[in-house]
Write an enzyme that holds these catalytic residues in place. Structure first.
Site, PDB file in Angstrom:
ATOM      1  N   LYS A 153     -98.625  98.052  48.494  1.00 45.68           N
ATOM      2  CA  LYS A 153     -99.029  97.471  49.784  1.00 45.68           C
ATOM      3  C   LYS A 153     -98.545  98.359  50.930  1.00 45.68           C
ATOM      4  O   LYS A 153     -99.281  98.662  51.868  1.00 45.68           O
ATOM      5  CB  LYS A 153     -98.432  96.054  49.879  1.00 45.68           C
ATOM      6  CG  LYS A 153     -98.625  95.314  51.172  1.00 45.68           C
ATOM      7  CD  LYS A 153     -97.454  95.406  52.134  1.00 45.68           C
ATOM      8  CE  LYS A 153     -96.159  94.890  51.602  1.00 45.68           C
ATOM      9  NZ  LYS A 153     -95.069  94.950  52.567  1.00 45.68           N
ATOM     10  N   LYS A 158     -90.820 102.464  59.488  1.00 43.90           N
ATOM     11  CA  LYS A 158     -90.727 102.008  58.092  1.00 43.90           C
ATOM     12  C   LYS A 158     -91.755 102.747  57.224  1.00 43.90           C
ATOM     13  O   LYS A 158     -91.486 103.076  56.072  1.00 43.90           O
ATOM     14  CB  LYS A 158     -90.940 100.493  58.013  1.00 43.90           C
ATOM     15  CG  LYS A 158     -90.984  99.919  56.600  1.00 43.90           C
ATOM     16  CD  LYS A 158     -89.672 100.070  55.846  1.00 43.90           C
ATOM     17  CE  LYS A 158     -89.788  99.799  54.366  1.00 43.90           C
ATOM     18  NZ  LYS A 158     -89.681  98.447  53.925  1.00 43.90           N
TER      19      LYS A 158
END
Ligand code: NA7
Length: 299
Positions: free
Chosen positions: A240, A172
């Site tokens: 983030k 990811k």
């Protein structure tokens, strides 16, 4: 045998994913921190749990999709968290994007209960979540991947077992490097086109089918042109993810030149209070530097 599914975290992504599980007729129990978000799912046939513990007690497979590493920890380790209700043989699937390191810690705790863990972060934005076309990158055991597959197929199209626990999260992060650097290219190209006095819509149409084609260009380019900053994915969450990417890159000793630049560009937008806007508002950072604004006549 059809298993009972629990879903924790009905945010932008979880909203579409949980609805798609219901649409496919799966037995679904939901929980969300802000309770009011649960109502529409109950109206659509889901059961409501009072706590994450209750989700784990009542379901065979528990899916989680919350913001960041500390949030998944809270949902799992909390007094009335998933771990408190977990028993042997159950499967926890984490769709959140969190630190690969935290993932291994969580997986270990779940495994110690005789239960299983898959990290299964997602990509495809709110559209992908709503349409059931998400990319899902999975780390964990093959047997558990096969067990989860019929349910994951309700939510995604490209569902890939990429390696052991933690590997899903690492892939990811690879995905996020590609997303933000492509986002920077689209932003830069749009500002350049604007400065050249081009019709932005025609420009986009002319280039999106060739070698420059990308999801970011076709899905977010039109939004940039229309100055529609509604989030498919917020700047705060993108930031983030980039923090996670840069932490991992630091541990690996690998330089990420463009990614760290985008990280800092997003920071300037967060400082302006734009963290809740979509990640394609990256173009505003370039607009600020160049004093060229998409849609304005600069001639
Ligand atoms: P959103 O739309 O910001 O939604 C975040 C969800 O996570 C939402 O349901 C939140 O509940 C929930 N949340 C956040 N923190 C907590 C804690 N501490 N405890 C319980 N629940 C929490 O994010 P997205 O749906 O876009 O993204 C979710 C993940 O997928 C993220 O990791 C992305 O990077 C990918 P709320 O409704 O605010 O009470």
């Amino acid at each position: 045998m059809s298993e009972k599914i629990g879903f924790i975290g009905l945010g932008i992504m979880g909203h579409g994913m949980a609805h798609n599980l219901l649409k496919k007729g799966h037995d679904l129990t939901v929980w969300n921190r802000t309770e009011s978000k649960v109502d529409e799912f109950v109206a659509a046939g889901a059961k409501k749990a009072q706590t994450c513990k209750e989700v784990a007690e009542n379901c065979d497979i528990i899916m989680i999709c919350v913001s960041d590493s500390p949030d998944v920890k809270e949902v799992v380790y909390g007094e009335v968290g998933v771990l408190a209700g977990l028993t042997e043989g159950k499967l926890v699937i984490d769709h959140s994007t969190i630190s690969p390191h935290t993932t291994l810690e969580l997986a270990k705790s779940v495994n110690e209960k005789g239960a299983f863990w898959l990290d299964a972060p997602i990509s495809g934005g709110n559209e992908g979540a709503a349409n059931g076309t998400l990319s899902i990158m999975i780390g964990g055991e093959k047997e558990q991947f096969n067990r989860a597959l019929p349910y994951l197929e309700a939510m995604g199209k490209g569902i890939t077992l990429v390696g052991d626990q933690g590997a899903g999260q690492l892939v990811k992060l690879v995905n996020q490097i590609l997303v933000v650097v492509t986002g920077l290219a689209v932003s830069e190209a749009m500002v350049f086109a604007q400065a050249g006095g081009l019709d932005l819509e025609k420009t986009l149409k002319a280039v999106e089918g060739g070698a420059a084609a990308s999801w970011m260009l076709s899905a977010r380019g039109p939004q940039m042109i229309e100055r529609d900053w509604r989030p498919g994915f917020t700047i705060d969450l993108q930031q983030k993810d980039l923090r996670l990417v840069l932490e991992a890159a630091d541990q690996l000793g690998v330089p990420l030149i463009a990614t760290s630049m985008v990280f800092n560009m997003y920071r300037t937008l967060q400082q302006q209070g734009l963290g809740g806007e979509g990640n394609h508002a990256l173009v505003k950072s370039l607009e600020n530097m160049s004093k060229i604004t998409l849609g304005e006549d600069h001639k």
